[in-house]
Design a protein around this motif. Structure first.
Motif, PDB file in Angstrom:
ATOM      1  N   PHE A  85      32.511  12.681  36.467  1.00  0.00           N
ATOM      2  CA  PHE A  85      32.052  13.248  37.738  1.00  0.00           C
ATOM      3  C   PHE A  85      33.117  13.113  38.813  1.00  0.00           C
ATOM      4  CE2 PHE A  85      29.429  12.336  41.743  1.00  0.00           C
ATOM      5  CZ  PHE A  85      29.284  13.676  42.062  1.00  0.00           C
ATOM      6  N   TYR A 104      40.348   0.294  36.422  1.00  0.00           N
ATOM      7  CA  TYR A 104      39.008  -0.182  36.790  1.00  0.00           C
ATOM      8  C   TYR A 104      37.947   0.776  36.255  1.00  0.00           C
ATOM      9  CZ  TYR A 104      35.211  -1.672  39.978  1.00  0.00           C
ATOM     10  OH  TYR A 104      34.033  -2.109  40.529  1.00  0.00           O
ATOM     11  N   TYR A 105      38.117   2.074  36.548  1.00  0.00           N
ATOM     12  CA  TYR A 105      37.128   3.049  36.103  1.00  0.00           C
ATOM     13  C   TYR A 105      37.064   3.144  34.578  1.00  0.00           C
ATOM     14  CZ  TYR A 105      36.270   4.783  40.812  1.00  0.00           C
ATOM     15  OH  TYR A 105      35.895   4.904  42.115  1.00  0.00           O
ATOM     16  N   GLN A 152      40.121  10.360  37.511  1.00  0.00           N
ATOM     17  CA  GLN A 152      39.065   9.381  37.210  1.00  0.00           C
ATOM     18  C   GLN A 152      37.886  10.041  36.513  1.00  0.00           C
ATOM     19  OE1 GLN A 152      35.822   8.876  38.767  1.00  0.00           O
ATOM     20  NE2 GLN A 152      36.078  10.796  39.892  1.00  0.00           N
ATOM     21  N   ALA A 153      37.706  11.339  36.772  1.00  0.00           N
ATOM     22  CA  ALA A 153      36.561  12.018  36.144  1.00  0.00           C
ATOM     23  C   ALA A 153      36.778  12.238  34.648  1.00  0.00           C
ATOM     24  CB  ALA A 153      36.296  13.350  36.837  1.00  0.00           C
ATOM     25  N   ILE A 155      39.182  10.279  32.721  1.00  0.00           N
ATOM     26  CA  ILE A 155      39.952   9.174  32.128  1.00  0.00           C
ATOM     27  C   ILE A 155      39.330   8.687  30.824  1.00  0.00           C
ATOM     28  CG2 ILE A 155      38.766   7.405  33.554  1.00  0.00           C
ATOM     29  CD1 ILE A 155      42.426   7.224  32.547  1.00  0.00           C
ATOM     30  N   HIS A 156      38.004   8.806  30.705  1.00  0.00           N
ATOM     31  CA  HIS A 156      37.318   8.294  29.512  1.00  0.00           C
ATOM     32  C   HIS A 156      37.013   9.422  28.530  1.00  0.00           C
ATOM     33  CE1 HIS A 156      34.665   9.387  32.762  1.00  0.00           C
ATOM     34  NE2 HIS A 156      33.651   9.512  31.943  1.00  0.00           N
TER      35      HIS A 156
ATOM     36  N   ALA B   7      34.478  -6.589  35.324  1.00  0.00           N
ATOM     37  CA  ALA B   7      35.369  -5.687  36.053  1.00  0.00           C
ATOM     38  C   ALA B   7      34.966  -5.600  37.523  1.00  0.00           C
ATOM     39  CB  ALA B   7      35.350  -4.297  35.417  1.00  0.00           C
ATOM     40  N   ARG B  14      39.479  -9.096  44.078  1.00  0.00           N
ATOM     41  CA  ARG B  14      40.767  -8.494  44.420  1.00  0.00           C
ATOM     42  C   ARG B  14      40.726  -7.875  45.813  1.00  0.00           C
ATOM     43  NH1 ARG B  14      43.248  -4.602  39.918  1.00  0.00           N
ATOM     44  NH2 ARG B  14      41.203  -3.654  40.175  1.00  0.00           N
ATOM     45  N   SER B  89      27.981   7.051  38.372  1.00  0.00           N
ATOM     46  CA  SER B  89      28.050   8.119  37.387  1.00  0.00           C
ATOM     47  C   SER B  89      28.652   7.606  36.081  1.00  0.00           C
ATOM     48  CB  SER B  89      28.863   9.290  37.934  1.00  0.00           C
ATOM     49  OG  SER B  89      30.158   8.862  38.280  1.00  0.00           O
ATOM     50  N   ARG B  90      28.904   6.307  36.020  1.00  0.00           N
ATOM     51  CA  ARG B  90      29.398   5.673  34.788  1.00  0.00           C
ATOM     52  C   ARG B  90      28.288   4.814  34.183  1.00  0.00           C
ATOM     53  NH1 ARG B  90      34.761   6.662  34.827  1.00  0.00           N
ATOM     54  NH2 ARG B  90      35.338   7.502  36.845  1.00  0.00           N
TER      55      ARG B  90
END
Ligand SMILES: Nc1ncnc2c1ncn2[C@@H]1O[C@H](COP(=O)(O)OP(=O)(O)OP(=O)(O)O)[C@@H](O)[C@H]1O
Ligand SMILES: [Mg+2]
Lengths: 310, 258
Positions: A85, A104-105, A152-153, A155-156, B7, B14, B89-90
């Motif tokens: 997203f 991170y994401y 980031q939308a 990356i996975h 995380a 951080r 959204s993850r």
């Protein structure tokens, strides 16, 4: 199977301070997107595009209805691993660098440690940020943030990608690059659902589009069909209004201005009509083949004067 | 701990580090260390007492203030700046977000307390030229300060899960102050009658009991503290924090974000 299936999804917001009334931001919406489709979600400002995407992402909760993504209920955390997203005007943790943010994401999306670093630098290259290094995001321009947002939308490596106005904030070159990027995602079979009001982008990329206005679905169309609905017609303009009588069987929607006539004709009848006009000594001014455009469709769906046909 | 939780925890830590909050404290610690020799000038005998009181109180109060200061923005900032959109959204559950934030801030406060404690012991060493068993005893007060951090972080997070930063700060600070007088509140409840008694008792149990966690006076005078106090305080702080954090999760689970 439909990858995205929206069933009666709606959202009302309370308005007014004393008398709380509900105003629909999204009226019950039904929509289905197929595997591998690139689907454009079009609508003017305030139409309800972002509201729909926020509902689908579980950021806000619907007033009614539900949705299924990849065959599962849209709130199922499992499917979130397989979707990506990009929010509109994205903003990120500005104390991180681009690689840190993507790392991170990636962790949050369950990308395994091995190969993550490699994947991140590839991704940055892919969105044209290969040279940003460890600069903190607070120093990024709007267009750079938009690119980070796209990175980031995906990356996975999600199967379904939701983008809320992916081209906003980008310069012409950036827009072109992102268009190519979306095309490349499309080429590898990803399902893409993106909102936009830049119609040329939608026309170039989408298989189908939906037009939404005032929270209401106004129409869904196949982009190629929209193009061809006006195709096969030609616009003819000539001088000599008296000639109109002899071609009245062919000339569609004639407009007479003084002695000048503008009319359209089916392309197969064009020769016959031009022949007759010559016989009547009319002076031809122009002959232009017509192409249907998404713009015409969009305007017809979002102008409130016309009756709404869904 | 699952990888999403860790995380979020580490990212929260951080953020605090990069926000340079901790650096202000390091400056404070350096000041304390530098001023240690001055305490010697005041009066022989009182020197240690003053240093211990100032040092331990600072570790506790500074930690609590930083906890409130960072805590009020933990959730609201992510909503305001819409960074939560890319989190939710993850496959991140809403409770993981809240709990991760909680652990991240607690971690920040613990690291901070460790740094300040090191500075404090250095100051003590400078002024006394040696460390004794009585000085080791002071660690109990530092441990109790950490228990305070557990509770104040949970309380602040609860307020910030539904309220604005300003109100969260006011509520959390008010609870901290009332909690400091928890013993008085309990005594008052015991002596009161009727409705007042009912309300005072409810309030006395609802507020975080910071009074029983403040043992600075005792350790400064090297008075013995029972092992049961340590156990009971630990259990109390853990249960209180868990209950309040669960409340924050329940509220946040239902929340429509802007
Ligand atoms: N939190 C909210 N509270 C009240 N009304 C809202 C809220 N969010 C959105 N709306 C209303 O819902 C309607 C749809 O807004 P939405 O953001 O979905 O539009 P959009 O199609 O994304 O527009 P744009 O192209 O400008 O981004 C608007 O009238 C907006 O005012
Ligand atoms: Mg929008």
């Amino acid at each position: 199977m439909h990858v995205i299936e929206i069933q009666g999804l709606s959202k009302d917001y309370p308005v007014g301070f004393w008398k709380k009334q509900l105003r629909p931001a999204l009226k019950p919406l039904d929509l289905a997107v197929e595997q591998g489709e690139t689907f454009g979600f079009l609508g003017p400002n305030g139409a309800g595009k972002t509201t729909t995407l926020k509902l689908l992402m579980g950021i806000i909760f619907p007033s009614s209805g539900s949705a299924r993504i990849l065959g599962k209920d849209f709130h199922d955390p499992e499917i979130k691993r397989r979707i990506g997203f990009l929010p509109e005007q994205p903003y990120f943790y500005d104390y991180l660098s681009a690689p840190e943010l993507l790392d991170y994401y990636a962790q949050l999306s369950g990308v395994p440690q091995t190969g993550r670093k490699q994947r991140i630098s590839e991704m940055l290259d892919r969105v044209g940020l290969g040279d940003v290094g460890n600069k903190q995001l607070r120093k990024f321009s709007k267009g750079m943030l938009q690119r980070v947002g796209i990175a980031q939308a995906i990356i996975h490596d999600p199967e379904v990608i939701f983008l809320d106005e992916p081209m906003s904030g980008l310069d012409p070159l950036g827009r072109h690059e992102i268009r190519e990027l979306i095309q490349s995602l499309k080429d590898v079979g990803k399902t893409i659902f993106f909102s936009t009001h830049i119609l040329s982008d939608a026309e170039a990329l989408c298989d189908r589009v939906a037009v939404i206005h005032k929270g209401e679905l106004r129409g869904v169309g196949v982009v190629n069909d929209l193009r061809s609905s006006a195709a096969g017609k030609t616009e003819v303009i000539w001088e000599g209004a008296s000639a109109l009588g002899s071609v009245s069987n062919y000339a569609l929607e004639p407009h007479v201005t003084g002695d000048t006539v503008r009319a359209t004709v089916s392309t197969e009848l064009l020769d016959t009509m031009l022949e007759r006009l010559r016989q009547q000594h009319a002076r031809l001014i122009s002959v232009t083949p017509l192409h249907g455009t998404l713009e015409q469709y969009f305007l017809s769906r979002t102008s409130d004067q016309e009756p709404v046909r869904v | 701990m699952n990888s999403r939780l860790s995380a979020i925890t580490l990212n929260t830590f951080r953020e605090a580090v990069r926000d340079r909050v901790l650096y202000n404290l390091i400056i404070f610690v350096l000041l304390l260390v530098a001023s240690a020799p001055l305490f010697g000038q005041i009066s022989i005998g009182l020197e240690r007492l003053i240093l211990v009181n100032v040092g331990l109180s600072s570790i506790s109060v500074f930690g609590i203030l930083i906890g409130i200061f960072i805590g009020i923005g933990l959730v609201s900032k992510e909503i305001e700046k819409k960074t939560l959109y890319t989190i939710l959204s993850r496959p991140v559950r809403r409770w993981e977000f809240i709990v991760g934030k909680y652990f991240g801030l607690v971690l920040t406060l613990v690291v901070n307390a460790i740094l300040m404690s090191v500075g404090f012991y250095v100051a003590l060493l400078i002024s006394e030229h040696k460390l004794t068993g009585a000085d080791g005893h002071l660690l109990i007060a530092i441990y109790f300060a950490v228990l305070e951090f557990l509770m104040i972080t949970a309380v602040t997070l609860l307020f910030s899960s539904f309220s604005t930063p300003i109100f969260s700060a006011i509520f959390a600070f008010a609870l901290f102050v009332i909690g400091t007088f928890a013993t008085d509140l309990r005594n008052f409840a015991a002596a009161a009658h009727g409705m007042t008694k009912w309300f005072a008792t409810a309030a006395a149990y609802a507020v975080p009991n910071f009074a029983s966690l403040n043992v600075i006076g005792q350790v400064a005078h090297d008075q013995p503290l029972g092992g049961s106090l340590i156990v009971m305080n630990t259990l109390y702080a853990l249960l209180y924090s868990a209950a309040v954090t669960a409340g924050a999760v329940l509220i946040f689970e239902r929340r429509n974000l802007k």
